[in-house]
Design a protein around this motif. Structure first.
Motif, PDB file in Angstrom:
ATOM      1  N   VAL A  36      56.074 -12.610  28.402  1.00  0.00           N
ATOM      2  CA  VAL A  36      57.447 -12.559  29.050  1.00  0.00           C
ATOM      3  C   VAL A  36      57.293 -11.432  30.205  1.00  0.00           C
ATOM      4  N   HIS A  37      56.512 -10.567  29.927  1.00  0.00           N
ATOM      5  CA  HIS A  37      56.137  -9.491  31.010  1.00  0.00           C
ATOM      6  C   HIS A  37      55.214 -10.137  32.394  1.00  0.00           C
ATOM      7  N   TRP A  38      54.499 -11.099  31.809  1.00  0.00           N
ATOM      8  CA  TRP A  38      53.678 -11.780  32.630  1.00  0.00           C
ATOM      9  C   TRP A  38      54.583 -12.588  33.785  1.00  0.00           C
ATOM     10  N   GLN A  39      55.395 -13.463  33.164  1.00  0.00           N
ATOM     11  CA  GLN A  39      56.272 -14.245  34.065  1.00  0.00           C
ATOM     12  C   GLN A  39      57.228 -13.529  34.843  1.00  0.00           C
ATOM     13  N   PHE A  40      57.556 -12.226  34.586  1.00  0.00           N
ATOM     14  CA  PHE A  40      58.186 -11.282  35.295  1.00  0.00           C
ATOM     15  C   PHE A  40      57.500 -10.990  36.690  1.00  0.00           C
ATOM     16  N   HIS A  41      56.302 -10.495  36.392  1.00  0.00           N
ATOM     17  CA  HIS A  41      55.502 -10.077  37.530  1.00  0.00           C
ATOM     18  C   HIS A  41      54.980 -11.160  38.438  1.00  0.00           C
ATOM     19  N   GLN A  42      54.728 -12.397  37.977  1.00  0.00           N
ATOM     20  CA  GLN A  42      54.526 -13.659  38.408  1.00  0.00           C
ATOM     21  C   GLN A  42      55.662 -13.877  39.696  1.00  0.00           C
ATOM     22  N   LEU A  43      56.842 -13.586  39.182  1.00  0.00           N
ATOM     23  CA  LEU A  43      57.946 -13.854  40.050  1.00  0.00           C
ATOM     24  C   LEU A  43      58.355 -12.595  41.150  1.00  0.00           C
ATOM     25  N   ASP A  44      58.027 -11.622  40.667  1.00  0.00           N
ATOM     26  CA  ASP A  44      58.402 -10.302  41.426  1.00  0.00           C
ATOM     27  C   ASP A  44      57.393 -10.293  42.649  1.00  0.00           C
ATOM     28  N   GLN A  45      57.458 -10.637  43.775  1.00  0.00           N
ATOM     29  CA  GLN A  45      56.635 -10.857  44.819  1.00  0.00           C
ATOM     30  C   GLN A  45      57.164 -10.557  46.193  1.00  0.00           C
ATOM     31  N   HIS A  46      58.393 -10.737  46.181  1.00  0.00           N
ATOM     32  CA  HIS A  46      58.985 -10.288  47.759  1.00  0.00           C
ATOM     33  C   HIS A  46      60.174  -9.460  48.018  1.00  0.00           C
ATOM     34  N   PRO A  47      60.064  -8.242  47.870  1.00  0.00           N
ATOM     35  CA  PRO A  47      58.880  -7.586  47.524  1.00  0.00           C
ATOM     36  C   PRO A  47      58.363  -7.228  46.066  1.00  0.00           C
ATOM     37  N   VAL A  48      57.224  -6.483  45.706  1.00  0.00           N
ATOM     38  CA  VAL A  48      57.166  -6.152  44.333  1.00  0.00           C
ATOM     39  C   VAL A  48      57.660  -4.844  44.321  1.00  0.00           C
ATOM     40  N   LEU A  80      62.144  -5.834  40.564  1.00  0.00           N
ATOM     41  CA  LEU A  80      63.558  -6.381  40.472  1.00  0.00           C
ATOM     42  C   LEU A  80      63.474  -7.847  41.062  1.00  0.00           C
ATOM     43  N   LEU A  81      63.936  -8.586  40.113  1.00  0.00           N
ATOM     44  CA  LEU A  81      63.914 -10.132  40.764  1.00  0.00           C
ATOM     45  C   LEU A  81      65.130 -10.412  41.482  1.00  0.00           C
ATOM     46  N   THR A  82      65.100 -10.984  42.846  1.00  0.00           N
ATOM     47  CA  THR A  82      66.387 -11.494  43.396  1.00  0.00           C
ATOM     48  C   THR A  82      66.408 -13.050  43.083  1.00  0.00           C
ATOM     49  N   GLU A  95      73.340 -14.579  33.110  1.00  0.00           N
ATOM     50  CA  GLU A  95      73.918 -13.655  32.014  1.00  0.00           C
ATOM     51  C   GLU A  95      72.738 -12.489  32.024  1.00  0.00           C
ATOM     52  N   CYS A  96      71.525 -12.773  32.239  1.00  0.00           N
ATOM     53  CA  CYS A  96      70.554 -11.815  32.381  1.00  0.00           C
ATOM     54  C   CYS A  96      70.751 -10.520  33.066  1.00  0.00           C
ATOM     55  N   ASP A  97      71.531 -10.703  34.018  1.00  0.00           N
ATOM     56  CA  ASP A  97      71.964  -9.682  35.026  1.00  0.00           C
ATOM     57  C   ASP A  97      73.068  -8.866  34.571  1.00  0.00           C
ATOM     58  N   GLY A  98      72.748  -8.087  33.588  1.00  0.00           N
ATOM     59  CA  GLY A  98      73.732  -7.405  32.703  1.00  0.00           C
ATOM     60  C   GLY A  98      74.875  -6.623  33.622  1.00  0.00           C
ATOM     61  N   ASP A  99      74.351  -5.915  34.654  1.00  0.00           N
ATOM     62  CA  ASP A  99      75.269  -5.210  35.376  1.00  0.00           C
ATOM     63  C   ASP A  99      75.763  -5.988  36.555  1.00  0.00           C
ATOM     64  N   GLN A 100      75.451  -7.058  36.624  1.00  0.00           N
ATOM     65  CA  GLN A 100      75.803  -8.007  37.729  1.00  0.00           C
ATOM     66  C   GLN A 100      75.754  -7.508  39.097  1.00  0.00           C
ATOM     67  N   ASP A 101      74.600  -6.887  39.468  1.00  0.00           N
ATOM     68  CA  ASP A 101      74.188  -6.255  40.666  1.00  0.00           C
ATOM     69  C   ASP A 101      73.323  -7.263  41.485  1.00  0.00           C
ATOM     70  N   LYS A 102      73.237  -8.514  41.084  1.00  0.00           N
ATOM     71  CA  LYS A 102      72.510  -9.571  41.631  1.00  0.00           C
ATOM     72  C   LYS A 102      71.069  -9.367  41.646  1.00  0.00           C
ATOM     73  N   PHE A 103      70.429  -8.475  41.059  1.00  0.00           N
ATOM     74  CA  PHE A 103      69.207  -8.170  40.677  1.00  0.00           C
ATOM     75  C   PHE A 103      68.841  -8.049  39.176  1.00  0.00           C
ATOM     76  N   ILE A 104      67.778  -8.739  38.726  1.00  0.00           N
ATOM     77  CA  ILE A 104      67.421  -8.741  37.352  1.00  0.00           C
ATOM     78  C   ILE A 104      66.120  -7.671  37.165  1.00  0.00           C
ATOM     79  N   ALA A 105      66.415  -6.474  36.611  1.00  0.00           N
ATOM     80  CA  ALA A 105      65.486  -5.248  36.290  1.00  0.00           C
ATOM     81  C   ALA A 105      64.481  -5.903  35.200  1.00  0.00           C
ATOM     82  N   LEU A 106      63.293  -5.153  35.016  1.00  0.00           N
ATOM     83  CA  LEU A 106      62.228  -5.619  33.934  1.00  0.00           C
ATOM     84  C   LEU A 106      63.120  -5.487  32.767  1.00  0.00           C
ATOM     85  N   LYS A 107      63.729  -4.494  32.416  1.00  0.00           N
ATOM     86  CA  LYS A 107      64.593  -4.156  31.312  1.00  0.00           C
ATOM     87  C   LYS A 107      65.481  -5.092  31.033  1.00  0.00           C
ATOM     88  N   GLU A 108      66.280  -5.576  31.866  1.00  0.00           N
ATOM     89  CA  GLU A 108      67.142  -6.688  31.822  1.00  0.00           C
ATOM     90  C   GLU A 108      66.629  -7.882  31.276  1.00  0.00           C
TER      91      GLU A 108
END
Length: 225
Positions: free
Chosen positions: A162-174, A177-179, A203-216
């Motif tokens: 799960v951590h690995w996939q997050f960091h694979q996607l988090d590229q632009h920029p690192v 946060l996933l956009t 629904e992963c974007d718990g605070d609905q700020d259009k970013f998914i943080a690692l914790k979310e």
């Protein structure tokens, strides 16, 4: 060739004027190379395009219009009916997704044994522990109850994928946060097979700020750390 090292964004191509000065102009969708059926893509206008060249060329030509702003790549493959994702299905989704991510890493590790380059040395050492675990659930179409039981019994094997996939996607920029654009490649390839992925990411974007943080992200997959 003045266009040799002159790069344009998707949907545009380089064009040199009479003085040899390069600039970017919209790709003519009709001039895109022919594609195979499996290269077709579906746009957010629910229209099938022969490929990404045709889709982004069309988007470029609509630049400045409402239709152009709303047109994006929806998913890979020809447009088809995507069923509504029910509450029950979205609750079960993380079980399959976790299992899928784990087995992708297993495949990468097996390929690395023959031809290295799929994983870094640090990734290999982490995946090796999962690969050599005798209790590992091998890839297959498993029942939901079995996936849940395996997750509860072998929780530690699911954390790294799960951590690995997050960091694979988090590229632009690192930025941890996933956009929407960073999620798009994974989402576009999975929508035809997993119709709940759009709702899941929303629904992963718990605070609905259009970013998914690692914790979310981890919370969505049931990872506590």
């Amino acid at each position: 060739d003045p266009c040799r090292n002159f790069h344009c964004k998707r949907g545009k191509v380089c064009h040199a004027d009479k003085q040899g000065k390069p600039s970017c102009i919209c790709q003519d969708p009709a001039a895109c190379p022919s594609t195979k059926d499996y290269e077709h893509v579906c746009g957010t206008d629910n229209k099938t395009y022969d490929g990404t060249c045709q889709l982004f060329g069309t988007k470029c030509q609509l630049e400045g219009t409402k239709m152009g702003r709303q047109l994006h790549l929806d998913y890979m493959g020809s447009c088809k009916y995507i069923p509504h994702c029910t509450d029950y299905e979205v609750d079960q989704f993380p079980l399959r997704m976790r299992d899928w991510l784990k087995n992708i890493l297993m495949q990468y590790y097996e390929r690395d044994l023959e031809t290295s380059g799929f994983l870094t040395e640090k990734q290999r050492s982490k995946v090796k522990k999962i690969y050599q675990n005798d209790r590992r659930l091998v890839a297959g179409d498993h029942a939901v109850d079995l996936l849940l039981h395996d997750f509860e019994k072998n929780y530690h094997m699911y954390v790294y994928p799960v951590h690995w996939q997050f960091h694979q996607l988090d590229q632009h920029p690192v930025d941890r946060l996933l956009t929407h654009s960073e999620l798009a490649p994974l989402r576009a390839s999975l929508v035809p097979m997993e119709h709940c992925i759009t709702r899941f990411f929303h629904e992963c974007d718990g605070d609905q700020d259009k970013f998914i943080a690692l914790k979310e992200w981890c919370h969505c997959f049931g990872i506590k750390e």
